[in-house]
Each structure stands twice: as C-alpha cells, then as structure tokens.
Motif scaffolding. Structure first.
Motif, PDB file in Angstrom:
ATOM      1  N   PHE A  25     -12.154 -11.891  -4.518  1.00  0.00           N
ATOM      2  CA  PHE A  25     -11.701 -10.658  -5.169  1.00  0.00           C
ATOM      3  C   PHE A  25     -11.923 -10.708  -6.672  1.00  0.00           C
ATOM      4  N   LYS A  26     -12.264  -9.547  -7.216  1.00  0.00           N
ATOM      5  CA  LYS A  26     -12.354  -9.412  -8.668  1.00  0.00           C
ATOM      6  C   LYS A  26     -11.116  -8.740  -9.243  1.00  0.00           C
ATOM      7  N   LEU A  27     -10.362  -8.057  -8.370  1.00  0.00           N
ATOM      8  CA  LEU A  27      -9.163  -7.339  -8.811  1.00  0.00           C
ATOM      9  C   LEU A  27      -8.149  -7.359  -7.678  1.00  0.00           C
ATOM     10  N   VAL A  28      -6.937  -7.837  -7.973  1.00  0.00           N
ATOM     11  CA  VAL A  28      -5.855  -7.873  -6.985  1.00  0.00           C
ATOM     12  C   VAL A  28      -4.627  -7.231  -7.618  1.00  0.00           C
ATOM     13  N   PHE A  29      -4.092  -6.239  -6.947  1.00  0.00           N
ATOM     14  CA  PHE A  29      -2.917  -5.502  -7.436  1.00  0.00           C
ATOM     15  C   PHE A  29      -1.740  -5.803  -6.516  1.00  0.00           C
ATOM     16  N   LEU A  30      -0.728  -6.483  -7.059  1.00  0.00           N
ATOM     17  CA  LEU A  30       0.472  -6.802  -6.288  1.00  0.00           C
ATOM     18  C   LEU A  30       1.544  -5.761  -6.604  1.00  0.00           C
ATOM     19  N   ASP A  31       1.776  -4.878  -5.641  1.00  0.00           N
ATOM     20  CA  ASP A  31       2.751  -3.795  -5.795  1.00  0.00           C
ATOM     21  C   ASP A  31       3.823  -3.969  -4.724  1.00  0.00           C
ATOM     22  N   ALA A  32       4.478  -5.135  -4.751  1.00  0.00           N
ATOM     23  CA  ALA A  32       5.446  -5.482  -3.708  1.00  0.00           C
ATOM     24  C   ALA A  32       6.867  -5.595  -4.238  1.00  0.00           C
ATOM     25  N   GLY A  33       7.050  -6.288  -5.351  1.00  0.00           N
ATOM     26  CA  GLY A  33       8.332  -6.292  -6.030  1.00  0.00           C
ATOM     27  C   GLY A  33       9.366  -7.284  -5.566  1.00  0.00           C
ATOM     28  N   VAL A  34       9.137  -7.977  -4.434  1.00  0.00           N
ATOM     29  CA  VAL A  34      10.141  -8.918  -3.934  1.00  0.00           C
ATOM     30  C   VAL A  34       9.585 -10.338  -3.976  1.00  0.00           C
ATOM     31  N   TYR A  35      10.475 -11.300  -4.151  1.00  0.00           N
ATOM     32  CA  TYR A  35      10.099 -12.690  -4.396  1.00  0.00           C
ATOM     33  C   TYR A  35       9.194 -13.247  -3.304  1.00  0.00           C
ATOM     34  N   GLY A  36       9.601 -13.122  -2.039  1.00  0.00           N
ATOM     35  CA  GLY A  36       8.861 -13.743  -0.956  1.00  0.00           C
ATOM     36  C   GLY A  36       7.436 -13.250  -0.856  1.00  0.00           C
ATOM     37  N   VAL A  37       7.243 -11.955  -0.975  1.00  0.00           N
ATOM     38  CA  VAL A  37       5.897 -11.388  -0.863  1.00  0.00           C
ATOM     39  C   VAL A  37       5.046 -11.790  -2.060  1.00  0.00           C
ATOM     40  N   VAL A  68       0.814  -1.216   0.000  1.00  0.00           N
ATOM     41  CA  VAL A  68       0.000   0.000   0.000  1.00  0.00           C
ATOM     42  C   VAL A  68       0.847   1.265   0.000  1.00  0.00           C
ATOM     43  N   TYR A  69       1.993   1.228   0.727  1.00  0.00           N
ATOM     44  CA  TYR A  69       2.881   2.379   0.868  1.00  0.00           C
ATOM     45  C   TYR A  69       2.094   3.580   1.420  1.00  0.00           C
ATOM     46  N   LYS A  70       1.975   4.668   0.709  1.00  0.00           N
ATOM     47  CA  LYS A  70       1.279   5.854   1.221  1.00  0.00           C
ATOM     48  C   LYS A  70      -0.209   5.890   0.880  1.00  0.00           C
ATOM     49  N   GLY A  71      -0.694   4.818   0.253  1.00  0.00           N
ATOM     50  CA  GLY A  71      -2.126   4.669   0.065  1.00  0.00           C
ATOM     51  C   GLY A  71      -2.698   5.139  -1.245  1.00  0.00           C
ATOM     52  N   ALA A  72      -1.883   5.604  -2.164  1.00  0.00           N
ATOM     53  CA  ALA A  72      -2.432   6.200  -3.391  1.00  0.00           C
ATOM     54  C   ALA A  72      -3.266   5.199  -4.183  1.00  0.00           C
ATOM     55  N   GLY A  73      -2.760   3.982  -4.362  1.00  0.00           N
ATOM     56  CA  GLY A  73      -3.497   2.992  -5.145  1.00  0.00           C
ATOM     57  C   GLY A  73      -4.787   2.579  -4.483  1.00  0.00           C
ATOM     58  N   SER A  74      -4.733   2.244  -3.203  1.00  0.00           N
ATOM     59  CA  SER A  74      -5.924   1.790  -2.487  1.00  0.00           C
ATOM     60  C   SER A  74      -6.977   2.892  -2.407  1.00  0.00           C
ATOM     61  N   ILE A  75      -6.559   4.111  -2.133  1.00  0.00           N
ATOM     62  CA  ILE A  75      -7.502   5.230  -2.062  1.00  0.00           C
ATOM     63  C   ILE A  75      -8.090   5.515  -3.441  1.00  0.00           C
ATOM     64  N   PHE A  76      -7.284   5.408  -4.476  1.00  0.00           N
ATOM     65  CA  PHE A  76      -7.786   5.591  -5.843  1.00  0.00           C
ATOM     66  C   PHE A  76      -8.877   4.573  -6.158  1.00  0.00           C
ATOM     67  N   PHE A  77      -8.643   3.305  -5.825  1.00  0.00           N
ATOM     68  CA  PHE A  77      -9.661   2.277  -6.064  1.00  0.00           C
ATOM     69  C   PHE A  77     -10.930   2.567  -5.249  1.00  0.00           C
ATOM     70  N   ALA A  78     -10.760   3.000  -4.006  1.00  0.00           N
ATOM     71  CA  ALA A  78     -11.928   3.309  -3.170  1.00  0.00           C
ATOM     72  C   ALA A  78     -12.767   4.418  -3.797  1.00  0.00           C
ATOM     73  N   LYS A  79     -12.120   5.414  -4.354  1.00  0.00           N
ATOM     74  CA  LYS A  79     -12.858   6.511  -4.981  1.00  0.00           C
ATOM     75  C   LYS A  79     -13.522   6.062  -6.283  1.00  0.00           C
ATOM     76  N   LEU A  80     -12.887   5.139  -7.014  1.00  0.00           N
ATOM     77  CA  LEU A  80     -13.529   4.580  -8.201  1.00  0.00           C
ATOM     78  C   LEU A  80     -14.796   3.821  -7.822  1.00  0.00           C
ATOM     79  N   ILE A  81     -14.741   3.089  -6.714  1.00  0.00           N
ATOM     80  CA  ILE A  81     -15.932   2.386  -6.241  1.00  0.00           C
ATOM     81  C   ILE A  81     -17.042   3.378  -5.916  1.00  0.00           C
ATOM     82  N   ASN A  82     -16.686   4.463  -5.256  1.00  0.00           N
ATOM     83  CA  ASN A  82     -17.696   5.471  -4.917  1.00  0.00           C
ATOM     84  C   ASN A  82     -18.326   6.095  -6.160  1.00  0.00           C
ATOM     85  N   ILE A  83     -17.555   6.185  -7.241  1.00  0.00           N
ATOM     86  CA  ILE A  83     -18.070   6.767  -8.479  1.00  0.00           C
ATOM     87  C   ILE A  83     -18.901   5.761  -9.275  1.00  0.00           C
TER      88      ILE A  83
END
Length: 228
Positions: A156-168, A65-80
């Motif tokens: 889930f209908k949409l899963v975004f993996l924004d992690a970048g490392v093998y284990g995660v 999630v980091y600073k939340g931009a992606g998750s908050i963006f998706f939440a606002k798309l849902i609201n729209i």
C-alpha cells in the motif's frame, strides 16, 4: 468538543435546506452549495494526502468503511488521476459497528457506525467502481493475518485508519506497517481526540517514536505518518 458551539447554527442550516426541498439531482451535482465546510475540509484533507502518494506504486486501504464515503472517494480519485494504473482501493469493515473496550465504552456506544454491507456493494456496482474498489467484510482484530497470507501481493501507498478503538488500530498498525511502501502514508482519523483515547494509545504504543504530522488547516483526519 472544540467545535461544539457550531452545532446549533449547523442544525439550523440543515433545517433550512430541508425546507427548500432540493431535488436529489441538485444535491448531487451542486453539492458544494449544501455541504458544510468541515465536511468539505475532510475530503480536501484526504485529497491532499492522496496527491502526495499519487506517483508511488501500491494500493490504497481504508479500515472502517462505514457507508463507503472514504473508499468510494479514493476510487474516484484513482479514476481521475490514475486511469491506466493498477492501483485499487481495499476497504475493510465488519459492518457490525464499534466494539470498544471497557474504558472506551464510557465514551462511545457499542454498535455505533454500523452500516449495510449489501447497500454499499450495490452503491459501488451501480457506479461502475467494482473493478477499482474491493470491500472486505472481516474482523480487523482477528482476520488480517489470514487475509494477508492469502493476498501476499498487496502493498500500500496510502492507508487510512478510520476505526477509533484500541484493538482495531493496534492490529491494523501491526499488519499494515510493513506493507506500506517507502514514502507511503498512514493516516489516523482521531489522534489525540478526547472521544478516541484507544486510537491514541495504540499509535503511541507502536509508533510513538515516529514523526506524527498533520496538515495545518485540517481538522479530521488529524494525523499521519510518512513511512521511511
């Protein structure tokens, strides 16, 4: 590294914008006038992939999630686009930054992309998004098993993996793939990227036989799989 030559010009634009001393309100309301085209491209990519799933049932997840931009963006798309639906966003992060393995640490520093959990929760609350977006503070390499045991209803209908490392990425694929509905989409941020070989290794190890697609005009996220 393909776009490294763009950095000097971009840095110059940033300095010019800083000198303009643009009011915060203007930055928020007129953001297309200031944001770089590659950043705008990223959110148009997420929008396009979201739109492909809007008629599906299920929730949305972001890991990293980091600073939340992606998750908050998706939440606002849902609201729209889904204001009367039960669709929610579930964001997962442990808020301690990257923990690359030995090979990956040569390319990315440990602790990078570390952000404040408390600040993010506050940002979600003040925008009235707490009923649409839930942030889960957990270790994606160890705690998904217990999480999904306690939350058996989540698919889930949409899963975004924004992690970048093998284990995660490996643990995420193992835990999410059977919870994605048919025709749902699994998005990868850095497939075949020179700074994220672990992500690519995990994808090829577990999903290498799948059709790995991309949007022709998108730079990052740069790959996705449609669940069959």
């Amino acid at each position: 590294m393909k776009f490294e030559a763009r950095r000097p010009a971009y840095s110059g634009v940033l300095e010019e914008i800083k000198e303009l001393q643009v009011p915060l309100e203007d930055l928020l309301h007129y953001f297309p006038a200031f944001v770089g085209d590659m950043t705008l491209n990223r959110y148009l990519t997420l929008y396009e992939l979201y739109k492909r799933t809007v008629e599906l049932s299920g929730h949305i997840a972001e890991v990293g999630v980091y600073k939340g931009a992606g998750s908050i963006f998706f939440a606002k798309l849902i609201n729209i686009f889904e204001p009367m639906s039960l669709t929610m966003v579930h964001g997962f992060d442990w808020f301690k930054g990257n923990m690359p393995n030995e090979d990956e640490s040569k390319l990315m520093p440990a602790g990078g992309y570390q952000a404040s959990h408390d600040d993010l929760i506050r940002l979600i609350r003040v925008q009235g998004l707490a009923n649409t977006l839930k942030i889960h503070n957990l270790d994606a390499t160890k705690e998904f098993g217990n999480f999904f045991t306690e939350n058996r209803h989540l698919v889930f209908k949409l899963v975004f993996l924004d992690a970048g490392v093998y284990g995660v990425v490996k643990h995420c694929i193992e835990n999410f793939i059977d919870r994605i509905v048919p025709n749902g989409i699994l998005i990868f941020d850095q497939f075949a990227h020179e700074l994220a070989p672990g992500e690519t290794a995990a994808i090829m190890e577990l999903l290498g036989a799948q059709k790995i697609e991309r949007l022709s005009w998108s730079w990052m996220p740069n790959a996705f799989i449609v669940k069959k």
